[in-house]
Design an enzyme around this catalytic site. Structure first.
Site, short mmCIF file in Angstrom:
data_model
loop_
_atom_site.label_atom_id
_atom_site.label_comp_id
_atom_site.label_asym_id
_atom_site.label_seq_id
_atom_site.Cartn_x
_atom_site.Cartn_y
_atom_site.Cartn_z
N CYS A 233 0.87 -1.19 0.00
CA CYS A 233 0.00 0.00 0.00
C CYS A 233 0.90 1.24 0.00
CB CYS A 233 -0.95 0.00 1.17
SG CYS A 233 -1.90 -1.53 1.35
N ASP A 254 0.95 -1.26 -4.79
CA ASP A 254 -0.27 -0.52 -4.50
C ASP A 254 -1.31 -0.86 -5.56
OD1 ASP A 254 -0.88 2.14 -2.60
OD2 ASP A 254 -2.16 2.00 -4.37
N ASP A 296 1.57 -0.34 5.50
CA ASP A 296 0.85 0.86 5.95
C ASP A 296 -0.57 0.69 5.42
OD1 ASP A 296 0.43 3.36 7.10
OD2 ASP A 296 0.87 4.39 5.21
N CYS A 349 -2.68 5.21 9.94
CA CYS A 349 -2.80 6.61 10.34
C CYS A 349 -4.21 6.82 10.92
CB CYS A 349 -2.52 7.56 9.18
SG CYS A 349 -3.55 7.32 7.72
#
Length: 415
Positions: A233, A254, A296, A349
């Site tokens: 990713c 990705d 991530d 995140c």
């Protein structure tokens, strides 16, 4: 800016707000369609700025509107959207009141036009204002206070009030040739709204833009020394550039071809190299196991609310639960590609424990061959929280220096 141009920018801002609040779209994804009538880049940027500022202050704008209307306007009423746009300009962006309302009124006709003009005028006569610290949406504030405490929720609200600073990440061999605040090695913080393109070293590829917290996952893999690494990713590429500059032989994966195009542009600008693969990692697999993996994972992105305030309004608890299921599936699949003795870093995140702490707890319960490698002394600044050996950055970290994005990061090794 003449009246026609001014109204066109406000129309685009209204479309952006509608795309976020009615359709649940990210601001960036909605921009091209919403701003289709705008040819100038500064008009597009202004429309985006209006919508973003309105989203930062939405509960307070709506409280003003509700206090000035006898009958509450529906959440999706065009008059409410128009008032949000006019009020946020006049009260938070320095636009003269007459310009703020004059450029919005053409967007509503008939009764709503008179209503919008009347409510705006009444609030102007009352000298209404917005609080210095914005109010978080109730469900978000309640959730973060429940999970992290009132101090963290209050810090998040404070961070909404000001644009975030500009963080630069440098390759180990590239020393910064400009002044700024360094929060850790290879990092430099500049004031908010600093223009990127004119900075020293941009054209030479000496640095890239990356929030200081976002730089931590790749740091925890250490120096590469030619070891093989997967950046899963990977787009838009900040972590790929970190790994390549640290000496890893990187494969960046990705599912988005358009986002990988930006990664390739960044790699070309910095002169760094990586193999780039367009693939869904739940269907793809590498030809052989690797030494290091950085996952991530796609998440709610509630940790980057400073730059993307729409996440405060479009992310619901159901979406968080669904994303956590996807993250668990990605982590389980990626774990199979790690060599014994290798290192895997999982990051999101997100400020939601369902996507961080709970995902890795379930993973460790299912995989006895993996264990957490705690963050060691000197690896990160002492003020970065490392509960149970993992990293959890929350609103409040470096608050007086401009804050940092919210991240959860865990490092594993395989026996």
């Amino acid at each position: 800016m003449d009246e026609a141009q001014g109204t066109a920018s406000r129309r685009a801002a209204m479309r952006l707000l509608e795309a976020v609040l009615r359709k649940g779209l990210p601001l960036e994804a909605a921009l091209d369609v919403a701003a289709r009538d705008l040819e100038r880049a500064d008009d597009r940027a202004f429309a985006h700025a209006i919508a973003a500022e309105a989203l930062r202050r939405l509960p307070d704008l709506d409280a003003l509107i509700d206090g000035a209307t006898k009958k509450r306007l529906p959440d999706d009423a065009k008059a409410r959207f128009a008032l949000r746009i006019a009020l946020v300009q006049a009260l938070a962006m320095g636009t003269p009141a007459h310009a703020a309302i004059a450029t919005v009124l053409p967007l509503v006709e008939g009764g709503p036009k008179r209503l919008v003009h009347g409510v705006f005028g009444a609030l102007s006569r009352q000298q209404a204002g917005l609080p210095e610290v914005p109010t978080l949406p109730a469900r978000v504030g309640d959730r973060w206070e429940r999970n992290w405490g009132a101090t963290v929720a209050e810090a998040a609200a404070r961070l909404l009030a000001v644009p975030p600073p500009l963080d630069l990440c440098f390759a180990p061999v590239a020393a910064p040739e400009m002044e700024g605040l360094s929060l850790m090695p290879g990092h430099l913080r500049l004031p908010s709204r600093t223009a990127v393109a004119g900075l020293t070293g941009y054209g030479e590829g000496q640095w890239w833009v990356q929030d200081v917290a976002a730089s931590i996952p790749a740091r925890l893999l250490g120096p590469g020394g030619g070891r093989t690494a997967l950046d899963l990713c990977a787009a838009p590429g900040g972590k790929t550039m970190q790994l390549a500059s640290a000496g890893f032989a990187v494969t960046a994966v990705d599912a988005s071809q358009s986002r990988l195009a930006r990664l390739k542009e960044n790699m070309a600008r910095t002169g760094l190299a990586a193999e780039v693969v367009v693939a869904d990692l739940l269907k793809w697999q590498p030809p052989e196991p690797v030494d290091a993996i950085l996952l991530d994972a796609p998440c709610s992105a509630t940790g980057i609310f400073r730059r993307h305030p729409e996440v405060l309004h479009r992310v619901r608890e159901r979406a968080i639960a669904e994303l956590a299921e996807g993250q668990a599936a990605m982590l389980a699949r990626a774990a199979e590609w790690l060599k014994p003795g290798g290192t895997l870093v999982y990051s999101v995140c997100s400020l939601e424990p369902e996507e961080g702490e709970e995902v890795i707890a379930a993973f460790l319960a299912a995989r006895s061959d993996f264990r957490v490698v705690p963050v060691g002394p000197g690896e990160l600044p002492a003020e970065v929280p490392t509960p149970n050996g993992c990293v959890r950055t929350l609103p409040g970290l470096w608050l007086e220096q401009g804050g940092a994005d919210g991240f959860f990061i865990a490092r594993f090794t395989r026996s």
